[in-house]
Design an enzyme around this catalytic site. Structure first.
Site, PDB file in Angstrom:
ATOM      1  N   ARG A 147      -0.317  -0.052   9.540  1.00 21.69           N
ATOM      2  CA  ARG A 147       0.853  -0.277   8.871  1.00 21.69           C
ATOM      3  C   ARG A 147       0.386  -1.370   8.151  1.00 21.69           C
ATOM      4  O   ARG A 147      -0.809  -2.200   8.060  1.00 21.69           O
ATOM      5  CB  ARG A 147       1.860  -0.952  10.073  1.00 21.69           C
ATOM      6  N   LYS A 171       4.117  -3.625  16.167  1.00 18.52           N
ATOM      7  CA  LYS A 171       5.476  -4.378  16.513  1.00 18.52           C
ATOM      8  C   LYS A 171       5.568  -4.926  17.880  1.00 18.52           C
ATOM      9  O   LYS A 171       5.060  -4.205  18.630  1.00 18.52           O
ATOM     10  CB  LYS A 171       6.428  -3.099  16.010  1.00 18.52           C
ATOM     11  N   HIS A 237       2.729   3.145   3.097  1.00 22.11           N
ATOM     12  CA  HIS A 237       3.454   3.774   4.285  1.00 22.11           C
ATOM     13  C   HIS A 237       3.282   5.382   4.098  1.00 22.11           C
ATOM     14  O   HIS A 237       3.187   6.146   5.062  1.00 22.11           O
ATOM     15  CB  HIS A 237       4.987   3.370   4.240  1.00 22.11           C
ATOM     16  N   ARG A 240      -0.181   6.158   5.549  1.00 20.94           N
ATOM     17  CA  ARG A 240       0.251   6.173   6.979  1.00 20.94           C
ATOM     18  C   ARG A 240       0.609   7.521   7.261  1.00 20.94           C
ATOM     19  O   ARG A 240       0.332   8.176   8.278  1.00 20.94           O
ATOM     20  CB  ARG A 240       0.901   5.141   7.551  1.00 20.94           C
ATOM     21  N   HIS A 263       3.665   4.017  18.043  1.00 20.75           N
ATOM     22  CA  HIS A 263       5.147   4.328  18.424  1.00 20.75           C
ATOM     23  C   HIS A 263       5.328   3.975  19.695  1.00 20.75           C
ATOM     24  O   HIS A 263       4.700   4.557  20.733  1.00 20.75           O
ATOM     25  CB  HIS A 263       5.297   5.513  18.048  1.00 20.75           C
ATOM     26  N   TYR A 272       6.968  14.184  12.598  1.00 22.26           N
ATOM     27  CA  TYR A 272       5.656  14.777  11.699  1.00 22.26           C
ATOM     28  C   TYR A 272       5.581  16.311  12.060  1.00 22.26           C
ATOM     29  O   TYR A 272       5.096  17.046  11.498  1.00 22.26           O
ATOM     30  CB  TYR A 272       4.427  14.041  12.111  1.00 22.26           C
TER      31      TYR A 272
END
Length: 293
Positions: A147, A171, A237, A240, A263, A272
């Site tokens: 990220r 995150k 992004h 990514r 994730h 995806y």
């Protein structure tokens, strides 16, 4: 009643922080949604299905995304109450379920990525710190799927001397190991030679601290322009997304991809799969037992 409801909310938020590593902003958002719901129907821990149904009526003018977020917060809260034995029933089925079509990520093709690398490698060949840094950016965004925030705030301590991994704090403060390719390691090593001394970040800012996400965005837009691409199509992004998409095309497992991207939920990674429908059809036709018949 009110004190009991507030205690239940605080317990739920404490669980999110401890078990899921939820960030402060995430916890604040959950608190706002739960408090707002309580303002409409009273203590949440005591709410009936009829009370919860009234929420749908009160939220009727909300955007689908806002409605989905608020409903999700309540569903998780009531699931927590049932799991903890605080209440025996779950009234959340009475909440509205808006259908949201998740936007598909913008994609870069293999030729477009090659153009970006060709231009960045030409810059780096001059040996300038700016050129070497830009190539390192590109290698880590496309080659490791970082990220933007993870990249610009990368501490020097996270770069090992011999192991082909970076230690990333993503995150919610969740740590993961991200592999870097041999070519990315070379680009990173070349940048560190000219980086200079001082500072604790791999990509320091002249004003102290680390390079900003905005500056990274600007550098990539400029690179895209010089590579003959639409600058609006290129961002950290998007690179990514390209990393994830092209790995999936190459046969990567979705669970592995989830780990690499950091994730928390596999559903986030599943976006995806739309880009690889042709490969999936071929896989079924070639590998299914009936297809061999």
């Amino acid at each position: 009643m009110k004190a009991k409801a507030e205690a239940a909310v605080e317990s739920f938020l404490a669980m999110l922080a401890a078990q899921r590593g939820a960030a402060a902003n995430t916890l604040s958002a959950y608190r706002r949604d739960l408090t707002g719901a309580a303002d409409l129907i009273g203590p949440l821990a005591e709410a009936t299905r009829a009370d919860v149904t009234r929420l749908g009526e009160a939220w009727i003018d909300l955007a689908p995304s806002s409605l989905a977020r608020k409903s999700s917060a309540l569903r998780q809260f009531y699931g927590f109450l049932v799991d903890e034995g605080i209440r025996a029933d779950d009234p959340s089925p009475a909440l509205p379920r808006p259908r949201i079509r998740r936007p598909l990520p913008r994609l870069l093709g293999h030729e477009e990525v090659a153009s970006l690398f060709h231009t960045a490698e030409e810059d780096a060949a001059g040996g300038t710190p700016e050129g070497l840094r830009l190539l390192a950016f590109l290698e880590l965004l496309y080659g490791s799927g970082l990220r933007a925030t993870e990249l610009v705030s990368l501490p020097l301590a996270s770069v090992p001397r011999d192991a082909p991994f970076l230690t990333i704090v993503g995150k919610g403060g969740v740590q993961r190991m991200v592999p870097i390719s041999a070519r990315a390691a070379r680009a990173l090593a070349a940048w560190l030679v000219v980086r200079g001394k001082g500072g604790r970040f791999v990509f320091p800012s002249p004003r102290g601290g680390h390079l900003s996400r905005v500056r990274l965005f600007q550098l990539l837009r400029d690179l895209a322009l010089r590579a003959g691409l639409d600058p609006e199509k290129v961002s950290p992004h998007v690179l990514r997304h390209a990393f994830a998409t092209h790995l999936l095309e190459g046969g990567a497992d979705l669970r592995v991809l989830q780990t690499l991207l950091g994730h928390a939920d596999i559903a986030t990674t599943q976006i995806y799969t739309h880009v690889d429908s042709a490969r999936l059809v071929t896989l079924v036709n070639q590998r299914h037992p009936l297809a061999r018949g």
